[in-house]
Design a protein around this motif. Structure first.
Motif, PDB file in Angstrom:
ATOM      1  N   UNK A   1       0.854  -1.182   0.000  1.00  0.00           N
ATOM      2  CA  UNK A   1       0.000   0.000   0.000  1.00  0.00           C
ATOM      3  C   UNK A   1       0.892   1.235   0.000  1.00  0.00           C
ATOM      4  N   UNK A   2       0.378   2.325  -0.556  1.00  0.00           N
ATOM      5  CA  UNK A   2       1.163   3.550  -0.651  1.00  0.00           C
ATOM      6  C   UNK A   2       0.319   4.760  -0.290  1.00  0.00           C
ATOM      7  N   UNK A   3       0.935   5.648   0.495  1.00  0.00           N
ATOM      8  CA  UNK A   3       0.318   6.930   0.844  1.00  0.00           C
ATOM      9  C   UNK A   3       1.317   8.044   0.547  1.00  0.00           C
ATOM     10  N   UNK A   4       0.861   9.269   0.641  1.00  0.00           N
ATOM     11  CA  UNK A   4       1.728  10.393   0.306  1.00  0.00           C
ATOM     12  C   UNK A   4       2.779  10.619   1.381  1.00  0.00           C
ATOM     13  N   UNK A   5       2.446  10.296   2.642  1.00  0.00           N
ATOM     14  CA  UNK A   5       3.428  10.418   3.720  1.00  0.00           C
ATOM     15  C   UNK A   5       3.429   9.147   4.561  1.00  0.00           C
ATOM     16  N   UNK A   6       4.531   8.917   5.267  1.00  0.00           N
ATOM     17  CA  UNK A   6       4.626   7.773   6.171  1.00  0.00           C
ATOM     18  C   UNK A   6       3.622   7.896   7.309  1.00  0.00           C
ATOM     19  N   UNK A   7       3.379   9.119   7.765  1.00  0.00           N
ATOM     20  CA  UNK A   7       2.425   9.326   8.862  1.00  0.00           C
ATOM     21  C   UNK A   7       1.045   8.835   8.467  1.00  0.00           C
ATOM     22  N   UNK A   8       0.588   9.205   7.294  1.00  0.00           N
ATOM     23  CA  UNK A   8      -0.739   8.779   6.829  1.00  0.00           C
ATOM     24  C   UNK A   8      -0.778   7.270   6.612  1.00  0.00           C
ATOM     25  N   UNK A   9       0.298   6.733   6.042  1.00  0.00           N
ATOM     26  CA  UNK A   9       0.391   5.295   5.796  1.00  0.00           C
ATOM     27  C   UNK A   9       0.283   4.509   7.104  1.00  0.00           C
ATOM     28  N   UNK A  10       1.076   4.884   8.079  1.00  0.00           N
ATOM     29  CA  UNK A  10       1.103   4.138   9.344  1.00  0.00           C
ATOM     30  C   UNK A  10      -0.135   4.369  10.194  1.00  0.00           C
ATOM     31  N   UNK A  11      -0.701   5.552  10.132  1.00  0.00           N
ATOM     32  CA  UNK A  11      -1.944   5.802  10.864  1.00  0.00           C
ATOM     33  C   UNK A  11      -3.062   4.910  10.347  1.00  0.00           C
TER      34      UNK A  11
END
Length: 237
Positions: free
Chosen positions: A193-203
């Protein structure tokens, strides 16, 4: 550029204490498992074409391809989900467009309309003839009216879903949560999975893991799928 997954030990301990195991879906049946690939389209991945560019999504493609190969080889099915705009969305999902600047609405319509370059799957994805493509018109593939994915999966006897794609915290998480509430066993793939930031990804992964389902890496899932399939074959002989 791939997101760095970082699930706190406190969260892992909480899940383990609640369920008696850190992985509630370790016993998955490969023959009843589907890989769900969400929105890996040019409209999210290609410079100058994307309306919502997530460059991190390019780096998960090899993992998605590996998972697709393993799922097919062990008796499961692969589904490529494409975010799609149609004219009904302007009225039936008017709140989205009211919350979005007009120029971005126009870019999204251009990017996500069937027949356009943005709507096409990323060229490096290993799509096979036996796979299925499913169109969805909401963030979640499982919310009522978004797609016919749920009906297709139930007809084919699928009970376990491996969620990959982009964005981790939007279409992937919302699809994963809704699928769990439709009684699927759901796994979000940490490096699929991919998100724009690590914070959003891990949250997103943390919120999902705490209540809704399981998380695994690509390597872990490939190993599980092959071990389970091999054990089933031995048992049948």
């Amino acid at each position: 550029m791939m997101n760095k997954t970082d699930i706190s030990q406190r969260v892992i301990d909480f899940v383990t204490a609640r369920l008696g195991t850190p992985h509630p879906h370790a016993g998955l049946d490969p023959s009843k498992t589907a890989l769900i690939v969400i929105d890996l389209q040019n409209g999210f991945m290609m410079d100058d074409v994307a309306h919502a560019l997530c460059v991190q999504a390019r780096d998960i493609v090899p993992n998605v391809n590996r998972l697709a190969e393993a799922v097919r080889a062990t008796g499961g099915q692969v589904y490529w989900i494409q975010n799609t705009h149609d004219e009904n969305c302007l009225e039936s999902w008017s709140n989205l467009h009211a919350m979005t600047p007009p120029a971005k609405v126009a870019k999204r319509i251009e990017s996500m309309s069937p027949g356009g370059l943005g709507h096409q799957l990323w060229a490096e994805l290993d799509v096979k003839d036996g796979d299925r493509k499913v169109l969805k018109n909401r963030y979640s593939a499982f919310v009522e009216g978004s797609s016919d994915l749920h009906e297709i999966l139930k007809a084919e006897g699928i009970d376990t879903l491996l969620i990959t794609g982009t964005l981790t915290n939007v279409c992937c998480e919302s699809s994963a949560r809704d699928a769990m509430m439709l009684n699927y066993k759901v796994v979000m793939v940490t490096d699929g999975n991919a998100a724009i930031t690590d914070i959003e990804h891990n949250s997103a992964l943390t919120n999902f893991y705490l209540t809704f389902g399981d998380i695994y890496s690509t390597d872990e899932l490939v190993e599980i799928l092959h071990k389970k399939a091999d054990s089933a074959q031995v048992a049948a002989e």
